[in-house]
Design an enzyme around this catalytic site. Structure first.
Site, PDB file in Angstrom:
ATOM      1  N   CYS A 178     -60.408  12.127  74.572  1.00  0.00           N
ATOM      2  CA  CYS A 178     -61.186  13.051  75.414  1.00  0.00           C
ATOM      3  C   CYS A 178     -62.199  12.340  76.292  1.00  0.00           C
ATOM      4  O   CYS A 178     -62.606  12.878  77.311  1.00  0.00           O
ATOM      5  CB  CYS A 178     -62.030  14.008  74.587  1.00  0.00           C
ATOM      6  SG  CYS A 178     -61.272  14.804  73.248  1.00  0.00           S
ATOM      7  N   HIS A 226     -57.644  21.958  71.946  1.00  0.00           N
ATOM      8  CA  HIS A 226     -57.029  21.285  73.100  1.00  0.00           C
ATOM      9  C   HIS A 226     -55.799  20.534  72.580  1.00  0.00           C
ATOM     10  O   HIS A 226     -55.833  19.979  71.474  1.00  0.00           O
ATOM     11  CB  HIS A 226     -57.966  20.232  73.710  1.00  0.00           C
ATOM     12  CG  HIS A 226     -58.982  20.754  74.676  1.00  0.00           C
ATOM     13  ND1 HIS A 226     -60.280  20.277  74.707  1.00  0.00           N
ATOM     14  CD2 HIS A 226     -58.899  21.690  75.663  1.00  0.00           C
ATOM     15  CE1 HIS A 226     -60.944  20.901  75.669  1.00  0.00           C
ATOM     16  NE2 HIS A 226     -60.137  21.753  76.262  1.00  0.00           N
TER      17      HIS A 226
HETATM   18  N1  ARG Z   1     -67.226  20.243  73.531  1.00  0.00           N
HETATM   19  C1  ARG Z   1     -66.084  20.074  74.350  1.00  0.00           C
HETATM   20  C2  ARG Z   1     -65.336  21.403  74.461  1.00  0.00           C
HETATM   21  O1  ARG Z   1     -65.302  22.120  73.506  1.00  0.00           O
HETATM   22  C3  ARG Z   1     -65.206  18.987  73.814  1.00  0.00           C
HETATM   23  C4  ARG Z   1     -64.046  18.655  74.698  1.00  0.00           C
HETATM   24  C5  ARG Z   1     -63.130  17.650  74.123  1.00  0.00           C
HETATM   25  N2  ARG Z   1     -62.127  17.329  75.036  1.00  0.00           N
HETATM   26  C6  ARG Z   1     -60.805  17.217  74.778  1.00  0.00           C
HETATM   27  N3  ARG Z   1     -60.028  16.826  75.721  1.00  0.00           N
HETATM   28  N4  ARG Z   1     -60.311  17.541  73.596  1.00  0.00           N
HETATM   29  O2  ARG Z   1     -64.816  21.748  75.476  1.00  0.00           O
END
Ligand code: ARG
Length: 277
Positions: free
Chosen positions: A261, A166
């Site tokens: 996040c 992300h």
């Molecule tokens: N386990 C989640 C995923 O893989 C973690 C999300 C983390 N969020 C972020 N905005 N980086 O989607």
């Protein structure tokens, strides 16, 4: 006072593997420690901002990461809902939609061709430009659809490292114009674009800092909260006039997430830079 949305951690766990951080951690989260870490973040943020809460849900363990709910456009009170890539997270959207609709937001659904993971992949900078990460989660189709709703220059950044899936894991624009980034997370064109646009204000994180989730920082006013920093980064941020707070988030890092996040800004500093409507 800025408003942030968080989701209480009672449903949080690592039940599946959709990013490399999760691979060795399925079933290994301590809910007691996760709750304490979440609460410490919540309490520090509550002193700086109004923090609104959405209840957690054991059926959707990653719901705790509210950054991925969607992208709020507070001036228009529009909320662009995420279109998650993985079925493991797709059920979150109905819950997010219900919360935002109840709060009076006009929820916008993107066509199914546009994969989009919300503020996790969409970050405004201090000049009102929107940076969209894509590759592992949001896809090529997302920017064109988002552009129909967003009146700001949009730049797409290609993400090439599985661990930095992300945009908010590898890029953090700060008020005042600086930005933290993880150079290796971007394709060559995107890295060159960031270097050109931010110049000397672009702060490259070391691999160690990247793995501590230093880019996944939440900034309220001149205070920055992150999992942990290094002496070098502490000095750099202090020189820029920021006050840094380190708050351990190891249990959430097992899911591939950290401070940023776990929050979603509903009316953040970023909008101050947008042209008036
Ligand atoms: N386990 C989640 C995923 O893989 C973690 C999300 C983390 N969020 C972020 N905005 N980086 O989607």
């Amino acid at each position: 006072m800025e408003t942030l949305l968080m989701c209480t951690p009672e449903g949080f766990a690592v039940d599946y593997d959709i990013n490399p951080w999760m691979t060795a951690q399925v079933g290994r989260v301590s809910s007691v420690l996760a709750t304490a870490q979440w609460r410490a973040l919540f309490e520090q943020l509550s002193a700086l901002a109004e923090v609104r809460l959405m209840p957690g849900n054991r059926a959707w363990p990653d719901l705790v990461f509210t950054a991925n709910a969607g992208l709020p456009l507070p001036r228009e009170k529009k909320f662009i809902l995420s279109n998650f890539r993985h079925p493991q997270r797709q059920g979150e959207t109905a819950i997010d939609r219900a919360w935002f609709e109840a709060d009076g937001w006009n929820c916008i659904e993107l066509p199914s061709a546009a994969l989009f993971e919300g503020a996790g992949d969409a970050l405004f900078d201090a000049r009102g430009r929107l940076w969209l990460g894509g590759g592992p989660r949001s896809n090529e189709a997302a920017p064109a659809y988002l552009a129909k709703h967003i009146d700001a220059p949009i730049h797409r950044l290609g993400l090439v490292e599985a661990a930095f899936y992300h945009l908010d894991t590898c890029f953090c624009p700060l008020p005042g114009g600086a930005a933290l980034y993880v150079p290796g997370a971007f394709d060559a064109t995107s890295r060159a674009l960031l270097e050109r646009e931010f110049g000397e204000q672009l702060i490259a994180l070391t691999p160690k800092e990247a793995n501590l989730f230093c880019a996944n920082a939440v900034c309220v006013g001149r205070t920055i909260l992150m999992n942990r920093a290094t002496p070098r980064l502490r000095a750099r941020l202090a020189a820029l006039g920021f006050s840094l707070r380190e708050t351990a988030l190891s249990e959430f890092m097992k899911a591939g997430g950290s401070a940023k996040c776990l929050t979603l800004s509903l009316d953040g500093w970023v909008y101050e830079a947008l042209p008036p409507r």
